[in-house]
Design a protein around this motif. Structure first.
Motif, short mmCIF file in Angstrom:
data_model
loop_
_atom_site.label_atom_id
_atom_site.label_comp_id
_atom_site.label_asym_id
_atom_site.label_seq_id
_atom_site.Cartn_x
_atom_site.Cartn_y
_atom_site.Cartn_z
N UNK A 79 4.91 1.86 -75.40
CA UNK A 79 5.50 3.10 -74.93
C UNK A 79 6.93 2.86 -74.47
N UNK A 80 7.84 3.64 -75.02
CA UNK A 80 9.23 3.63 -74.60
C UNK A 80 9.62 5.08 -74.38
N UNK A 81 10.13 5.37 -73.19
CA UNK A 81 10.52 6.74 -72.88
C UNK A 81 11.92 6.76 -72.31
N UNK A 82 12.80 7.59 -72.86
CA UNK A 82 14.17 7.64 -72.35
C UNK A 82 14.31 8.37 -71.02
N UNK A 83 13.30 9.14 -70.61
CA UNK A 83 13.37 9.88 -69.35
C UNK A 83 12.05 9.76 -68.59
#
Length: 172
Positions: A15-19
């Protein structure tokens, strides 16, 4: 120095989330992620974190840029709460979700490596990834308390590399 040991596990989610999606009051619900939340691979940069993640290259999060979590912990929480099935591991918003490795057994400053086929990527464990009250809103009432002590660990990456879904060799 203690001998290193290698074991086989599995990367079940990345999981990679910018916000941040879990800000404000849990009763108001999470805000939507602007893009995909599940990845088949992530790019790791030493001392910086995961490329594209909200904690990447943030000085305040250098020692906590990557969170590693055990899928078994979420399954235990689900069983303890009487849920029919374990919820998606992406709900806990941890970056790397492993099956078959005792993530919560890592101590502060333990160094471990994950190799999914592109070479080992070492991480240094720094502190527990404590759950927040959002877990009651996105998983089930009681999840926040049930996850205490099994929320994973926050780490700093020591190497550049790539992690992929699937089999992983863990060296501790």
């Amino acid at each position: 120095m203690a001998a290193r040991r290698a074991l086989t596990a599995e990367v079940v989610a990345l999981h990679v989330s910018p916000v941040h999606a879990y800000e404000g009051r849990p009763a108001d619900g999470p805000r939507p992620d602007p893009g995909p939340v599940s990845r088949d691979h992530v790019v790791v940069r030493a001392g910086l974190g995961l490329v594209g993640d909200r904690y990447f290259n943030h000085a305040a999060h250098r020692r906590a840029a990557v969170t590693v979590f055990a899928a078994e912990s979420l399954e235990g929480v689900a069983a303890g709460l009487g849920l029919a099935a374990a919820p998606s591991p992406l709900l806990v918003r941890r970056n790397v979700v492993l099956r078959g490795f005792d993530v919560d057994g890592l101590a502060r400053h333990d160094v471990f490596a994950l190799d999914t086929g592109d070479g080992p990527v070492r991480f240094e464990a720094h502190r527990p990834a404590n759950p927040c009250a959002w877990m009651d809103a996105v998983i089930a009432p009681g999840a926040f308390r049930a996850m205490r002590g099994r929320g994973g660990v926050r780490c700093v990456p020591l190497d550049d590399g790539v992690l992929r879904l699937g089999p992983v060799t863990v060296t501790v």
